[in-house]
Every structure is written in C-alpha cells, then in structure tokens.
Motif scaffolding. Sequence first.
Motif, PDB file in Angstrom:
ATOM      1  N   UNK A  75      34.347   1.908  25.149  1.00 34.42           N
ATOM      2  CA  UNK A  75      35.119   1.298  24.069  1.00 34.42           C
ATOM      3  C   UNK A  75      36.522   1.903  24.080  1.00 34.42           C
ATOM      4  N   UNK A  76      37.531   1.026  23.993  1.00 35.22           N
ATOM      5  CA  UNK A  76      38.904   1.477  23.759  1.00 35.22           C
ATOM      6  C   UNK A  76      39.239   1.197  22.299  1.00 35.22           C
ATOM      7  N   UNK A  77      39.584   2.256  21.572  1.00 33.58           N
ATOM      8  CA  UNK A  77      39.962   2.116  20.162  1.00 33.58           C
ATOM      9  C   UNK A  77      41.475   2.016  20.080  1.00 33.58           C
ATOM     10  N   UNK A  78      41.971   0.918  19.467  1.00 29.36           N
ATOM     11  CA  UNK A  78      43.403   0.670  19.364  1.00 29.36           C
ATOM     12  C   UNK A  78      43.920   0.997  17.971  1.00 29.36           C
ATOM     13  N   UNK A  79      45.170   1.396  17.932  1.00 29.30           N
ATOM     14  CA  UNK A  79      45.860   1.590  16.654  1.00 29.30           C
ATOM     15  C   UNK A  79      46.354   0.248  16.145  1.00 29.30           C
ATOM     16  N   UNK A  80      46.913   0.249  14.945  1.00 27.42           N
ATOM     17  CA  UNK A  80      47.591  -0.952  14.458  1.00 27.42           C
ATOM     18  C   UNK A  80      48.870  -1.162  15.272  1.00 27.42           C
ATOM     19  N   UNK A  85      44.037   4.815  21.047  1.00 27.03           N
ATOM     20  CA  UNK A  85      43.760   6.070  20.345  1.00 27.03           C
ATOM     21  C   UNK A  85      42.746   6.909  21.099  1.00 27.03           C
ATOM     22  N   UNK A  86      41.728   6.234  21.640  1.00 31.69           N
ATOM     23  CA  UNK A  86      40.696   6.976  22.372  1.00 31.69           C
ATOM     24  C   UNK A  86      39.857   6.029  23.219  1.00 31.69           C
ATOM     25  N   UNK A  87      39.373   6.549  24.329  1.00 35.30           N
ATOM     26  CA  UNK A  87      38.370   5.865  25.151  1.00 35.30           C
ATOM     27  C   UNK A  87      37.032   6.553  24.900  1.00 35.30           C
ATOM     28  N   UNK A  88      36.024   5.768  24.525  1.00 31.47           N
ATOM     29  CA  UNK A  88      34.709   6.322  24.201  1.00 31.47           C
ATOM     30  C   UNK A  88      33.666   5.775  25.177  1.00 31.47           C
ATOM     31  N   UNK A  89      32.941   6.663  25.829  1.00 35.84           N
ATOM     32  CA  UNK A  89      31.821   6.266  26.693  1.00 35.84           C
ATOM     33  C   UNK A  89      30.571   6.181  25.820  1.00 35.84           C
ATOM     34  N   UNK A  90      29.941   5.011  25.808  1.00 39.71           N
ATOM     35  CA  UNK A  90      28.744   4.797  24.986  1.00 39.71           C
ATOM     36  C   UNK A  90      27.535   5.350  25.743  1.00 39.71           C
TER      37      UNK A  90
END
Length: 261
Positions: free
Chosen positions: A210-215, A221-226
Amino acid sequence: MKPTGKVLLDLIGISKSYLRGKVSVPVLDNISLHVREGEFVTLIGPSGSGKSTLFRLIGGVERPDSGHVIIDGTEVTGKRGLISYMPQQAALFPWLSVADNISSTLVTAGTAKKEAKEQALKWLHRIHLGGVANEYPHVLSGGMQQRVSFLRALLMRRDVMCLDEPFAALDALTRADMQRWLLELWETDRRSVLFVTHSIEEALMLSDRIYVLSSAPATILREIVVPFDRPRRADVWTEPAFVELKREVLNLLEKGDTTLV
C-alpha cells in the motif's frame, strides 16, 4: 518481506499541476512508485489527493509536468492503450447485451468474432453470470455490472490493470462480496494491479503493498508491505495485526490530510 520480481510499472518523479484561472495548483508532487509482476498494489489517500489524476497520467490521457511513466522497461509517458482500466462506475455499452459487451472487448484485443462470442459465454458462466448473457446492462444489479466491467478490463490483455475505486458505489454487503470475488478471480490470473480506494479495510484485504498519499499536492507518506498470506482468509480483518495496521494507516492519513488542520 517485500515482494520480489520483475517491475512492470514504474513511476519516477511524477509531478502535475492544473491551471485554475491564472493560478497553477499542484496536484502531484514528485511521486515515485512501482508495481511488480503479479503484484496487487493499492493507493490510498484523502479525497482530492490526485489518485485518479495519476491513473490518467499512467494511461497516457494526460502528460505529467515532470517525471516518467515506464511499463515493462519502456518509457511510455503520454502513450495510450497500454493498460487495462476499470473506472468507478461500470463502463459498459448500454446498447449491447452483456455477452456482446464481453465479446467486443475480446475482438478489440484481436480475437476472431466467432471465437470471441464463445469465450464470452464461457467467461460469463465462470463468473456465475451466464444466466444474464443476453440481458442488457441496465437490468443488472450494481454488483453484477461491476463484475462484467471488471471482466472487460481483465480480458483486455495488458500487463497492468488500473482499478479506480470500482466498488465505491456499492452497499457494504455487496462490496464485501465483490472483494472476495475479485480476490478469487485475481488469484487465478495474477495480473499486476494498481488499485485506488478510500477504504483502509479494502486496501488491507486486497493488497500486497500500500502507498499512503498525503492530501494535494500529493506525496507518498509511506509504503506499507501487507504481511497476510495468500490466499487471504475471509476473516483476516479479525487478526490483531490487521487492526494495528488499520490504525497505522488511519494515523498516517490524518497526519497527511492538511484539510483537517
């Protein structure tokens, strides 16, 4: 452990602004991300953070102000027809039957008309919609329409599929059913997918990363490995690790949404 394998989609330093009157409004700010072969990657961010804009840039409908779109090692910035795409609303031809909606996609991909009709019926039976093959899209439920729309995207043989909030308009029960259905079908095909959603649960249920984006102007903001094994269990959302990851993503979104400040 991060997924390994060949990178099929690579975005490098993508920035994009739009003119509103005489003012340049930045939407994307130096976005770099990638999707590997057979990987399911999700973008999640606040409303208006440029996720759909990013899809238009990947699809070549628009060009970035700066940066590069690379598919399978080739620079394709501004080139169209290289991805399969599923929009938020079911993209079906209302004047064609369900079967003809599918067969027309196969013909466009190079299949002979007779074979396309035969394959369309086989695929519709495979996704349990053989009984509505001769119906027109307007008589189908929202979930049925989205299944047909996804099948059209799946059969447009491209290395990368971009799915833009395809279940957002569905009720909660239908959405959960569609998530399970999508995972089952994807597991048999393992196309590389870039998926957009506003739902943290949906992102965690479906994704490898998952790539978490800012406004806007959006940054990563962060890359998360599930960490959850595939095939995903239907009750994975009950695991403590799932709850903790959901909390982590929510905190990131709240910090990165400047409209809340």
